[in-house]
Design a protein around this motif. Structure first.
Motif, PDB file in Angstrom:
ATOM      1  N   THR A   1       0.793  -1.233   0.000  1.00 10.95           N
ATOM      2  CA  THR A   1       0.000   0.000   0.000  1.00 10.95           C
ATOM      3  C   THR A   1       0.822   1.278   0.000  1.00 10.95           C
ATOM      4  O   THR A   1       0.295   2.355  -0.307  1.00 10.95           O
ATOM      5  CB  THR A   1      -0.921   0.041   1.229  1.00 10.95           C
ATOM      6  N   GLY A   2       2.095   1.184   0.385  1.00  7.99           N
ATOM      7  CA  GLY A   2       2.911   2.391   0.530  1.00  7.99           C
ATOM      8  C   GLY A   2       2.586   3.170   1.790  1.00  7.99           C
ATOM      9  O   GLY A   2       3.038   4.309   1.959  1.00  7.99           O
ATOM     10  N   MET A   3       1.805   2.567   2.690  1.00 10.79           N
ATOM     11  CA  MET A   3       1.398   3.243   3.918  1.00 10.79           C
ATOM     12  C   MET A   3       1.802   2.416   5.138  1.00 10.79           C
ATOM     13  O   MET A   3       2.264   1.292   5.009  1.00 10.79           O
ATOM     14  CB  MET A   3      -0.117   3.480   3.895  1.00 10.79           C
ATOM     15  N   GLU A   4       1.647   3.004   6.328  1.00 11.28           N
ATOM     16  CA  GLU A   4       2.027   2.339   7.577  1.00 11.28           C
ATOM     17  C   GLU A   4       0.789   2.009   8.385  1.00 11.28           C
ATOM     18  O   GLU A   4      -0.111   2.842   8.541  1.00 11.28           O
ATOM     19  CB  GLU A   4       2.950   3.237   8.402  1.00 11.28           C
ATOM     20  N   PHE A   5       0.751   0.791   8.930  1.00  9.72           N
ATOM     21  CA  PHE A   5      -0.370   0.331   9.739  1.00  9.72           C
ATOM     22  C   PHE A   5      -0.052   0.580  11.203  1.00  9.72           C
ATOM     23  O   PHE A   5       0.939   0.088  11.737  1.00  9.72           O
ATOM     24  CB  PHE A   5      -0.608  -1.154   9.495  1.00  9.72           C
ATOM     25  N   GLN A   6      -0.897   1.370  11.856  1.00  7.10           N
ATOM     26  CA  GLN A   6      -0.701   1.681  13.263  1.00  7.10           C
ATOM     27  C   GLN A   6      -1.885   1.167  14.076  1.00  7.10           C
ATOM     28  O   GLN A   6      -2.998   1.018  13.563  1.00  7.10           O
ATOM     29  CB  GLN A   6      -0.544   3.185  13.480  1.00  7.10           C
ATOM     30  N   ALA A   7      -1.633   0.909  15.349  1.00  6.81           N
ATOM     31  CA  ALA A   7      -2.680   0.351  16.207  1.00  6.81           C
ATOM     32  C   ALA A   7      -2.446   0.755  17.647  1.00  6.81           C
ATOM     33  O   ALA A   7      -1.357   1.199  18.036  1.00  6.81           O
ATOM     34  CB  ALA A   7      -2.698  -1.178  16.090  1.00  6.81           C
ATOM     35  N   MET A   8      -3.474   0.596  18.443  1.00  8.26           N
ATOM     36  CA  MET A   8      -3.370   0.737  19.890  1.00  8.26           C
ATOM     37  C   MET A   8      -4.506  -0.039  20.528  1.00  8.26           C
ATOM     38  O   MET A   8      -5.538  -0.289  19.914  1.00  8.26           O
ATOM     39  CB  MET A   8      -3.382   2.201  20.324  1.00  8.26           C
ATOM     40  N   GLY A   9      -4.289  -0.446  21.778  1.00  9.89           N
ATOM     41  CA  GLY A   9      -5.268  -1.276  22.454  1.00  9.89           C
ATOM     42  C   GLY A   9      -5.929  -0.580  23.628  1.00  9.89           C
ATOM     43  O   GLY A   9      -5.360   0.333  24.237  1.00  9.89           O
ATOM     44  N   GLU A  10      -7.152  -1.025  23.932  1.00  8.33           N
ATOM     45  CA  GLU A  10      -7.845  -0.654  25.161  1.00  8.33           C
ATOM     46  C   GLU A  10      -7.762  -1.867  26.089  1.00  8.33           C
ATOM     47  O   GLU A  10      -8.471  -2.859  25.901  1.00  8.33           O
ATOM     48  CB  GLU A  10      -9.302  -0.307  24.891  1.00  8.33           C
ATOM     49  N   LEU A  11      -6.902  -1.794  27.079  1.00 13.13           N
ATOM     50  CA  LEU A  11      -6.607  -2.945  27.927  1.00 13.13           C
ATOM     51  C   LEU A  11      -7.543  -2.942  29.138  1.00 13.13           C
ATOM     52  O   LEU A  11      -7.369  -2.177  30.081  1.00 13.13           O
ATOM     53  CB  LEU A  11      -5.144  -2.884  28.376  1.00 13.13           C
ATOM     54  N   GLU A  12      -8.564  -3.795  29.096  1.00 13.14           N
ATOM     55  CA  GLU A  12      -9.523  -3.915  30.188  1.00 13.14           C
ATOM     56  C   GLU A  12      -9.120  -5.059  31.112  1.00 13.14           C
ATOM     57  O   GLU A  12      -8.644  -6.100  30.659  1.00 13.14           O
ATOM     58  CB  GLU A  12     -10.939  -4.168  29.652  1.00 13.14           C
ATOM     59  N   TYR A  13      -9.353  -4.869  32.410  1.00 22.52           N
ATOM     60  CA  TYR A  13      -9.013  -5.902  33.384  1.00 22.52           C
ATOM     61  C   TYR A  13      -9.821  -5.675  34.653  1.00 22.52           C
ATOM     62  O   TYR A  13     -10.310  -4.572  34.917  1.00 22.52           O
ATOM     63  CB  TYR A  13      -7.512  -5.881  33.711  1.00 22.52           C
ATOM     64  N   TYR A  14      -9.988  -6.719  35.426  1.00 24.21           N
ATOM     65  CA  TYR A  14     -10.626  -6.631  36.739  1.00 24.21           C
ATOM     66  C   TYR A  14      -9.565  -6.689  37.826  1.00 24.21           C
ATOM     67  O   TYR A  14      -8.614  -7.475  37.752  1.00 24.21           O
ATOM     68  CB  TYR A  14     -11.600  -7.781  36.952  1.00 24.21           C
TER      69      TYR A  14
END
Length: 501
Positions: A144-157
């Protein structure tokens, strides 16, 4: 408690070496160890159970330090991954300098680094989850010529002894403050520790789930991260889970990331936000609306959603969370700001007004570029996920969408702008495909769609085979209906997978 006195700063190596972690070299690491009188080095690496494993080194002298940083060390791969046979099990683990951090829990000055796996021929292990994600990111950029970025929502009890003071409203803990929320201080200390080891945190808060049971309080919390390159995002989430568990142990709390906690209470997900970048600019918006690039990427996730559960929902209790009429999704669709969908397009600051100036009349116009903030969110994964495989699968799906001729058509067909679980929207609901309802069903979906994940050599056939075999081994095709009216059996399963991931 020793950890309460730990220096709460951003990654100390970044501050001292005066360069971003991505530019750390072996010489930098050696210099930092010598100047800060580090006496121990730890190698850490994720195994098939989703947990970080640790190898300790006492620093005898500089020559030995140089040797382990250069050559790594041997480990028994058959004890780490089920697909590696004991007869040819030796692997190398070699540290990645960009992951280096001071261990906040060590009794002596200790530097820790995450490692990559290599086979006997000195090649990166094709079936390593970490390398799979790196391959997925590279394929995404190459195509694609592009960069894939991500982030998480870390849920826990967080679980501890109950108190009768200032009881929170059951299942109404969202963004609750002290004294009704009991573990805010614990969460903020976790956040500071995670930041000190390099995590890029967005914010933290208490979540919906809270209840008391058998003299204990169960309180759900969340720590959300900032979008970074997807391989960095996985590293950060791995280390964050390790930090939260270690700090909980020091406090005498129990922590779980499990998707199901008990009957009738909110389970924990691991929502993943994504954005696509090019030349430092977010490609998710164009002229203030969701871009064609974003819609094509979403179409890819719609197409491969059934098999993404194989990476993001990996034990039978995952599918006790994915049930109709909850915020956890069951249907393959997407929408704007709609929490009943699989992929949600959250608010992206696309309004034309200057909200800061409206809230603060003394301010002048900010002209802030809010387009960088727009993401899309995959809502099906949970804490049982293999983080590297999950993000690799999402990178593959988004790339797949950008390659599909009919991507925009699929995006249009799967878009919903209503609550699909309301009676008046039943016709729309019936048009939508559903996510798998068990590990067994998820395995079959992956078997059918595996070619998309194996394309460009991203997922190795051995890895796909291993995932399918593991999921099939649960034999849980009818499990949900079998325990639907048997709370005791359901709770036995919850406890069996209580510390997954």
């Amino acid at each position: 408690m020793k950890t309460q006195n730990f220096s709460m700063t951003a990654n100390e190596l970044v501050a001292e070496l005066q360069k971003p972690a991505s530019e750390f070299t072996k010489a930098d690491i050696i210099s930092y160890i010598k100047e800060n009188e580090i006496t121990m080095v730890n190698f850490m690496y994720p195994a098939a159970d989703g947990r970080l494993k640790t190898l300790n080194f006492v620093i005898n002298d500089e020559a030995y330090l140089d040797a382990i940083l250069t050559c790594g060390e041997r480990v028994d791969g058959s004890s780490l991954f089920p697909f590696i046979e004991a007869g040819s099990s030796d692997l190398y683990v070699v540290p990645r300098f960009c992951t280096a951090f001071n261990d906040p829990f060590a009794d002596r000055p200790t530097l820790t680094m995450l490692c990559s796996y290599f086979n006997k021929d000195g090649e990166m292990l094709a079936s390593s989850p970490e390398y799979t994600l790196r391959k997925a990111c590279k394929a995404f950029t190459d195509v694609t010529g592009m960069e894939f970025q991500a982030m998480g929502e870390l849920e826990y009890y967080v679980i501890s002894e109950a108190s009768d003071l200032y009881l929170a409203t059951d299942q109404r803990g969202y963004h609750e403050s002290a004294p009704y929320a009991k573990f805010n201080e614990f969460r903020t200390q976790c956040m500071m520790y995670i930041a000190s080891v390099g995590g890029q945190i967005k914010y933290g808060h208490s979540e919906v789930g809270n209840f008391t049971l058998n003299g204990k309080i169960y309180e759900q919390n969340e720590i959300e991260f900032l979008p970074v390159r997807a391989d960095y995002a996985a590293d950060q989430l791995m280390i964050a889970k390790w930090v939260i568990r270690n700090l909980a142990c020091e406090y005498g709390y129990e922590v779980t990331f499990a998707p199901k906690i008990t009957a009738g209470k909110a389970g924990s997900g691991l929502h993943i936000h994504m954005r696509i970048m090019k030349d430092g600019q977010n490609q998710m918006l164009k002229d203030g609306v969701l871009s064609e690039t974003a819609r094509k990427a979403i179409a890819g996730m719609m197409e491969l959603a059934p098999s993404i559960t194989a990476f993001g929902n990996t034990n039978p209790t995952s599918y006790f969370r994915l049930v109709p009429h909850q915020e956890a999704p069951t249907n393959i669709c997407w929408g704007d700001r709609n929490r009943s969908v699989l992929v949600r397009v959250p608010l992206g600051w696309s309004a034309k007004s200057d909200m800061c100036m409206l809230a603060n009349p003394l301010e002048t116009p900010s002209n802030y570029d809010t387009t960088q903030k727009q993401t899309v969110e995959m809502r099906s994964p949970d804490g049982s996920a293999d983080l590297y495989q999950l993000l690799a699968g999402l990178a593959v799906a988004c790339r797949h969408g950008l390659e599909m001729d009919n991507a925009l058509e699929i995006a249009e067909k799967t878009y919903v702008n209503v609550n699909i679980h309301r009676k008046e929207n039943e016709d729309k609901l019936n048009q939508l495909a559903q996510l798998p309802d068990s590990c067994t069903a998820s395995a079959e979906c992956l078997a059918k769609q595996r070619a998309a994940f194996e394309q460009y050599g991203v997922f190795s056939p051995a890895m796909i085979d291993g995932i399918i075999n593991k999921l099939r081994s649960y034999n849980d095709g009818n499990l949900r209906s079998e325990v639907e009216d048997n709370q005791e059996e359901m709770l036995k399963l919850v406890m069996k997978y209580f510390h997954c991931g």
